[in-house]
Design an enzyme around this catalytic site. Structure first.
Site, short mmCIF file in Angstrom:
data_model
loop_
_atom_site.label_atom_id
_atom_site.label_comp_id
_atom_site.label_asym_id
_atom_site.label_seq_id
_atom_site.Cartn_x
_atom_site.Cartn_y
_atom_site.Cartn_z
N GLY A 142 -26.36 30.26 8.55
CA GLY A 142 -26.59 30.97 9.73
C GLY A 142 -26.08 32.43 9.68
O GLY A 142 -25.26 32.80 8.73
N SER A 143 -26.49 33.76 9.95
CA SER A 143 -26.15 34.97 9.94
C SER A 143 -25.00 35.01 11.16
O SER A 143 -24.62 34.06 11.91
CB SER A 143 -27.01 35.92 10.58
OG SER A 143 -28.23 36.00 9.44
N GLY A 144 -24.04 36.09 10.91
CA GLY A 144 -22.97 36.03 11.74
C GLY A 144 -21.55 35.86 11.03
O GLY A 144 -20.69 35.86 11.63
N HIS A 145 -21.74 35.54 9.56
CA HIS A 145 -20.43 35.19 9.10
C HIS A 145 -20.22 36.04 7.81
O HIS A 145 -19.35 36.13 6.84
CB HIS A 145 -20.75 33.77 8.14
CG HIS A 145 -21.06 32.70 9.01
ND1 HIS A 145 -20.29 32.39 10.07
CD2 HIS A 145 -22.19 31.95 9.10
CE1 HIS A 145 -20.98 31.33 10.84
NE2 HIS A 145 -22.21 31.01 9.93
N LYS A 192 -23.09 24.62 3.21
CA LYS A 192 -22.04 24.04 3.99
C LYS A 192 -22.38 22.96 4.66
O LYS A 192 -23.41 22.66 5.15
CB LYS A 192 -21.87 25.54 4.85
CG LYS A 192 -21.20 26.61 4.10
CD LYS A 192 -20.89 27.73 4.94
CE LYS A 192 -21.81 28.23 5.99
NZ LYS A 192 -22.99 28.91 5.52
N ASP A 234 -27.82 23.15 8.21
CA ASP A 234 -27.85 23.45 6.82
C ASP A 234 -28.49 22.40 5.79
O ASP A 234 -29.03 22.53 5.03
CB ASP A 234 -26.48 24.08 6.39
CG ASP A 234 -26.03 25.39 7.32
OD1 ASP A 234 -26.27 26.51 6.67
OD2 ASP A 234 -25.85 25.14 8.50
N HIS A 278 -19.23 28.56 13.38
CA HIS A 278 -20.40 28.74 14.16
C HIS A 278 -20.20 28.81 15.49
O HIS A 278 -21.05 28.62 16.46
CB HIS A 278 -21.43 27.55 13.90
CG HIS A 278 -22.09 27.63 12.56
ND1 HIS A 278 -21.44 27.03 11.29
CD2 HIS A 278 -22.95 28.37 11.92
CE1 HIS A 278 -22.17 27.26 10.49
NE2 HIS A 278 -23.11 27.87 10.65
#
Lengths: 330, 195
Positions: free
Chosen positions: A53-56, A104, A109, A218
């Site tokens: 996911g984006s945001g990391h 991960k 995922d 997350h």
């Protein structure tokens, strides 16, 4: 919600456009959401693909470059990417020596990478997948989806990436990725939750005097909610959990990682406490990282990731790396 | 049930997911990561477009296109899981113009098995399976019975402790919240009545 965004639905593509503009070393396919090295696949080198996911950020796209990943597949915010992205990325970086998927351990995922690996195999690309599951906050693997993949992902990408750069075959690179994962552990603490742009409000509410122990990356809450206390004690809770799971000893690599909204000042303060604790246990942090590397949007808090080093791992860690997020020796 | 029936079913699901988007996301905020509604809405919006562009000729085409689009567009765990539901229904029904209620019930049983295998989950884990599993035998009775069973199954997840997916990390703290995946599954099954 006050965020530096244009429109909620455009956050990921707008971010990718910015990354492309900032880093000519990356080739960014904004529409299909694939980030690869601009230099293309290296013939005879194992390709490394990760995604999530984006945001990391900077994970994962910020770790594409010499010595680490060959490609990253950014998903929606906190949502795993889709198999199409992974398949395209895998084909784009296959230099003939096969491709390693670094996954991960989060259900989404895992499922999407699994589907992608099957389809890649059908198309004749040799893929090995390695699961990262370093988060000790998940104690009961029988009754959960298992330990989450968090900070150690960076260690795996760095050290497996270094070995791949040296021309090692796919099986060896995969074995190294597993070794790094087995020797690494993480524990995270939140002071406040992050806000997913599409949701518009924080993923969970923490009172002014509360902290959340054992968070993932997350935005999901952690293992327990406890009263806020001074840094020394909070760091000790995290380190006790890590040291109990895999006792500290010898040379160690330690990352004190910010979750996105914690000042670097506080991360260094925490690192001082970590260093003192390690000495107390007779271990030495011979290598370290202090900063924002595996973030969770604007969550306030930090995570600690440790890895038991040996000579080989130290050499791989020191191997030159040139990515937007990590760079030395070149 | 013909191609038009399945197109109406998917259109109803799309409409209702859109209407329930914020509710699903709120349920997910409590025990997950606050994106179930927005992800499914994005997925079914893409399905809506795909069904227009591909104009499927058979029930299986409708279902396979729906499943493939969800896998390609949704991401997360729900993408592959819902994608597998619709793709398995399509495969199980096969290349026919009309689907009998019995064949649909059998296809749903196949889909349940495929989802359980993919997610390595069972009934009682507080997942979409808790809405789907009780609906499968009820489908042999009627859509109304299946919808009722799915709703009851979704409601029963409130008291369960999550053992799969992100909610599982909460352990005991996942108790007291209805599972978002079971809730959306109940919407999918309930939409059969309107088709």
């Amino acid at each position: 919600m006050k965020k530096l965004i244009n429109a909620v639905g455009d956050v990921v593509p707008d971010t990718l456009r910015g990354m492309a503009a900032a880093h000519p070393s990356l080739r960014v396919d904004v529409e299909n959401r694939i980030v690869v090295r601009a230099s293309g696949p290296t013939p005879g080198k194992v390709g490394l693909v990760s995604g999530g996911g984006s945001g990391h950020e900077p994970l994962h796209a910020g770790f594409v470059g010499y010595g680490m990943l060959d490609a990253a597949c950014p998903g929606e915010v906190f949502t795993s990417p889709v198999p199409d992205q992974m398949i395209e990325a895998t084909k784009a970086v296959d230099g003939g020596a096969g491709v390693l998927h670094i996954v991960k351990n989060y259900t989404g995922d895992v499922l999407n990478f699994e589907m992608a690996a099957e389809l890649c195999a059908e198309e004749g690309v040799h893929v090995i997948s390695v699961l990262v599951d370093d988060d000790v906050a998940v104690q009961d693997s029988t009754y959960t989806a298992g330990r989450r993949g968090t900070g150690a992902t960076l260690f795996v990408e760095k050290m497996a990436g270094a070995l791949a750069e040296q021309g090692a075959p796919l099986e060896a690179v995969a074995a190294m990725a597993r070794t790094v994962n087995e020797r690494s552990r993480s524990f995270g603490v939140a002071f406040s939750a992050g806000t997913v742009p599409a949701a518009g409000k924080p993923t969970f509410d923490l009172g002014p005097a509360e902290i959340e122990l054992g968070i993932g990356i997350h935005g999901e809450p952690g293992r327990s909610r406890e009263p806020y206390r001074e840094a020394r004690e909070i760091v000790r809770v995290a380190l006790d959990a890590l040291n109990t799971d895999l006792p500290f000893s010898g040379d160690m690599l330690v990352m004190v990682n910010g979750m996105g909204a914690t000042p670097l000042m506080e991360l260094y303060l925490a690192y001082g406490e970590v260093d003192a604790y390690l000495r107390e246990k007779g271990a030495t942090a011979t290598r370290c990282l202090v900063g924002n590397y595996v973030t969770s949007l604007d969550m306030a808090g930090f995570s600690i990731t440790t890895c038991l080093l040996d000579n080989e791992l130290t050499i791989l860690w020191d191997h030159p790396v040139e990515t937007p997020g990590l760079r030395w020796g070149r | 049930m013909d191609t038009a029936f399945f197109l109406r079913w998917i259109a109803t699901v799309t409409e209702r997911v859109r209407a329930e988007r914020d509710h699903l996301t709120d349920l997910d905020r409590a025990i997950g990561d606050a994106d179930h509604g927005s992800n499914l809405d994005r997925g079914f919006t893409a399905v809506e477009e795909a069904l227009v562009t591909t104009s499927p000729a058979t029930p299986a085409d409708v279902l396979t296109t729906t499943g493939t689009t969800l896998i390609r567009k949704v991401g997360g765990a729900s993408g592959p899981l819902y994608g597998t539901l619709f793709r398995t229904l399509g495969r199980s029904i096969g290349d026919v113009a009309e689907v009998s209620p019995e064949a649909l019930a059998d296809a749903f049983a196949d889909a349940l098995g495929a989802i359980m295998k993919l997610g390595s989950a069972a009934e009682g884990d507080k997942t979409m399976i808790d809405a789907l599993a009780p609906a499968v035998p009820a489908l042999k009775v009627s859509f109304d019975a299946a919808a009722q069973a799915a709703r009851d199954g979704a409601r029963a997840t409130t008291e369960m402790r999550a053992r799969k997916g992100r909610a599982s990390y909460l352990g005991e703290r996942s108790v007291g919240h209805q599972d978002p995946g079971a809730t959306s599954m109940a919407i999918v099954i309930d939409s059969l009545r309107a088709a």
